[in-house]
Motif scaffolding. Structure first.
Motif, PDB file in Angstrom:
ATOM      1  N   GLY A 159       0.865  -1.330   0.121  1.00  0.00           N
ATOM      2  CA  GLY A 159       0.122   0.118  -0.018  1.00  0.00           C
ATOM      3  C   GLY A 159       0.836   1.296  -0.151  1.00  0.00           C
ATOM      4  N   GLY A 160       1.893   1.137   0.699  1.00  0.00           N
ATOM      5  CA  GLY A 160       2.876   2.370   0.848  1.00  0.00           C
ATOM      6  C   GLY A 160       3.597   2.869  -0.221  1.00  0.00           C
ATOM      7  N   ASN A 161       4.096   1.761  -0.582  1.00  0.00           N
ATOM      8  CA  ASN A 161       4.911   2.079  -2.087  1.00  0.00           C
ATOM      9  C   ASN A 161       4.136   2.329  -3.230  1.00  0.00           C
ATOM     10  N   THR A 204       9.733  15.965  -9.726  1.00  0.00           N
ATOM     11  CA  THR A 204      11.094  16.419  -9.580  1.00  0.00           C
ATOM     12  C   THR A 204      12.066  15.315  -9.449  1.00  0.00           C
ATOM     13  N   PRO A 205      13.347  15.601  -9.570  1.00  0.00           N
ATOM     14  CA  PRO A 205      14.203  14.261  -9.500  1.00  0.00           C
ATOM     15  C   PRO A 205      14.350  13.757  -8.248  1.00  0.00           C
ATOM     16  N   MET A 206      13.950  14.399  -7.034  1.00  0.00           N
ATOM     17  CA  MET A 206      13.973  13.636  -5.809  1.00  0.00           C
ATOM     18  C   MET A 206      12.716  12.552  -5.823  1.00  0.00           C
ATOM     19  N   TYR A 207      11.778  12.832  -6.354  1.00  0.00           N
ATOM     20  CA  TYR A 207      10.709  11.893  -6.500  1.00  0.00           C
ATOM     21  C   TYR A 207      10.709  11.018  -7.679  1.00  0.00           C
ATOM     22  N   PHE A 208      11.215  11.363  -8.690  1.00  0.00           N
ATOM     23  CA  PHE A 208      11.717  10.272  -9.825  1.00  0.00           C
ATOM     24  C   PHE A 208      12.524   9.054  -9.029  1.00  0.00           C
ATOM     25  N   PHE A 209      13.585   9.531  -8.357  1.00  0.00           N
ATOM     26  CA  PHE A 209      14.385   8.550  -7.956  1.00  0.00           C
ATOM     27  C   PHE A 209      13.405   7.881  -6.685  1.00  0.00           C
ATOM     28  N   LEU A 210      12.886   8.357  -5.883  1.00  0.00           N
ATOM     29  CA  LEU A 210      12.113   7.934  -4.916  1.00  0.00           C
ATOM     30  C   LEU A 210      10.936   7.031  -5.521  1.00  0.00           C
ATOM     31  N   ARG A 211      10.466   7.303  -6.645  1.00  0.00           N
ATOM     32  CA  ARG A 211       9.387   6.140  -7.309  1.00  0.00           C
ATOM     33  C   ARG A 211      10.100   5.005  -7.628  1.00  0.00           C
ATOM     34  N   ASN A 212      11.516   5.036  -8.034  1.00  0.00           N
ATOM     35  CA  ASN A 212      12.384   4.080  -8.507  1.00  0.00           C
ATOM     36  C   ASN A 212      12.586   3.104  -7.338  1.00  0.00           C
ATOM     37  N   LEU A 251      21.122   2.930  -6.199  1.00  0.00           N
ATOM     38  CA  LEU A 251      20.154   3.723  -6.198  1.00  0.00           C
ATOM     39  C   LEU A 251      20.321   4.788  -4.920  1.00  0.00           C
ATOM     40  N   LEU A 252      20.499   4.405  -4.069  1.00  0.00           N
ATOM     41  CA  LEU A 252      20.619   5.103  -2.716  1.00  0.00           C
ATOM     42  C   LEU A 252      21.989   6.191  -2.782  1.00  0.00           C
ATOM     43  N   ALA A 253      22.848   5.616  -3.530  1.00  0.00           N
ATOM     44  CA  ALA A 253      24.292   6.590  -3.766  1.00  0.00           C
ATOM     45  C   ALA A 253      23.607   7.742  -4.725  1.00  0.00           C
ATOM     46  N   SER A 280      21.525   2.640 -12.324  1.00  0.00           N
ATOM     47  CA  SER A 280      21.184   1.917 -11.118  1.00  0.00           C
ATOM     48  C   SER A 280      20.784   0.442 -11.459  1.00  0.00           C
ATOM     49  N   TRP A 281      19.813   0.293 -12.126  1.00  0.00           N
ATOM     50  CA  TRP A 281      19.287  -0.869 -12.451  1.00  0.00           C
ATOM     51  C   TRP A 281      20.339  -1.716 -13.329  1.00  0.00           C
ATOM     52  N   THR A 282      21.044  -1.065 -14.230  1.00  0.00           N
ATOM     53  CA  THR A 282      21.959  -1.913 -14.855  1.00  0.00           C
ATOM     54  C   THR A 282      23.159  -2.549 -14.225  1.00  0.00           C
ATOM     55  N   GLY A 283      23.498  -1.690 -13.090  1.00  0.00           N
ATOM     56  CA  GLY A 283      24.565  -2.051 -12.432  1.00  0.00           C
ATOM     57  C   GLY A 283      24.046  -3.466 -11.306  1.00  0.00           C
ATOM     58  N   GLY A 284      23.116  -3.165 -10.827  1.00  0.00           N
ATOM     59  CA  GLY A 284      22.365  -3.983 -10.192  1.00  0.00           C
ATOM     60  C   GLY A 284      22.287  -5.499 -10.585  1.00  0.00           C
ATOM     61  N   PHE A 285      21.602  -5.640 -11.969  1.00  0.00           N
ATOM     62  CA  PHE A 285      21.508  -6.655 -12.564  1.00  0.00           C
ATOM     63  C   PHE A 285      22.594  -7.260 -12.988  1.00  0.00           C
TER      64      PHE A 285
END
Length: 309
Positions: free
Chosen positions: A39-41, A56-64, A113-115, A147-152
């Protein structure tokens, strides 16, 4: 008859079955927190898409981050609950392989992503007048994709190393999900060289983002100290406090599990910490980011029709 290099058959997820009195309580705990996570996410994703003030960029990354947390918990929790409530502790070979690959990929993605989010906060605090120009949409999408590419990529590397190890019929996984390090321990050959390579990969995917985060917040601290206004310092700190809490919760448990010496590793301790970073952290993330966030509160009121756009 199982061959020396058996790569088929079901795995047995032991989970917490050795403590049956704990399983019922744990299943209820996990169910509640998983529901809150969903529900929260989901709410954060929808709000950040529906309200233009959150574009905004902040919420773009938070959405990710929210989407990542949804996928991460869903890759683990449903199977865990099925094993507890259904009585059978089995998971297929292919299911186990997919689970540890996806879980590691998403966990590694969150590290990067946190970085990236720390860099975003650095630019917001230290370069506020140039923030919109520096963190333009194209750069944000590139950083998100990286971020996604590095993780996978990290997961593909480590999973490939694990898949070639012979298990000699060992299918008993002493965990509540197919965790890569536990799968490696099922091997009937010397895993020292493989574990050393995996440790280097883990060190890179953890140390590099941590270095970026520490450097970013070092510059942020210097900038905040120079702000003369108390309100200005409070506002600057407020933009970073949520991220710092999420980083501390995530990296604190991950680094303790994956970077401690092999001889000091306790499987029961590992399970308890895994509950924190697989179930509790994804639940707390949306609460941490939204509880004192006026932008999100305004977005909620707007979506509910209680505020004019």
């Amino acid at each position: 008859m199982e061959t020396a290099n058996d790569s088929s058959g079901d795995f047995i997820l032991v989970g917490f079955s050795e403590r049956p009195e704990l399983e019922l309580v744990l299943s209820l705990f996990v169910s509640v927190f998983y529901t809150i996570t969903l529900g929260g996410n989901t709410a954060i994703i929808l709000l950040s898409l529906l309200d233009s003030r959150l574009h905004t960029p902040m919420y773009f990354f938070l959405r990710n981050l929210s989407f990542l947390d949804l996928c991460f918990t869903t890759s683990i929790v449903p199977q865990m609950l099925v094993n507890i409530w259904g009585g059978s502790k089995k998971i297929s070979y292919s299911g186990c392989m997919v689970q540890y690959w996806v879980a590691l990929a998403l966990g590694s993605t969150e590290c990067v992503l946190l970085a990236v989010m720390a860099v975003d906060r650095y630019v917001a605090v230290c370069w506020p007048l140039r923030y919109a120009m520096i963190m333009h949409p194209r750069l944000c999408h590139l950083l998100g994709a990286a971020s996604w590419t590095g993780g996978f990529a990290n997961s593909l590397l480590q999973s490939s190393l694990a898949m070639v190890l012979p298990r000699c019929g060992n299918h008993r996984v002493d965990h509540f999900f197919c965790e890569l390090l536990v799968i490696v321990k099922l091997s009937c050959v010397d895993t020292g060289p493989t574990e050393s390579k995996m440790f280097i990969a883990r060190l890179i995917i953890l140390a590099m983002p941590v270095s970026i985060i520490l450097t970013s917040y070092g510059f942020i601290a210097q900038a905040v100290v120079k702000i003369r206004s108390a309100d200005g310092r409070k506002k600057a700190f407020g933009t970073c406090a949520s991220h710092l809490l999420v980083v501390s919760l995530f990296y604190g448990t991950i680094m303790f599990v994956y970077l401690q010496p092999k001889n000091n590793y306790s499987q029961d301790q590992g399970k308890a910490l895994a509950v924190l970073y697989t179930i509790l952290a994804p639940t707390l993330n949306p609460l941490i980011y939204t509880l004192r966030n006026n932008d999100v509160k305004k977005a909620v009121r707007k979506v509910m029709g209680k505020e004019q756009a």
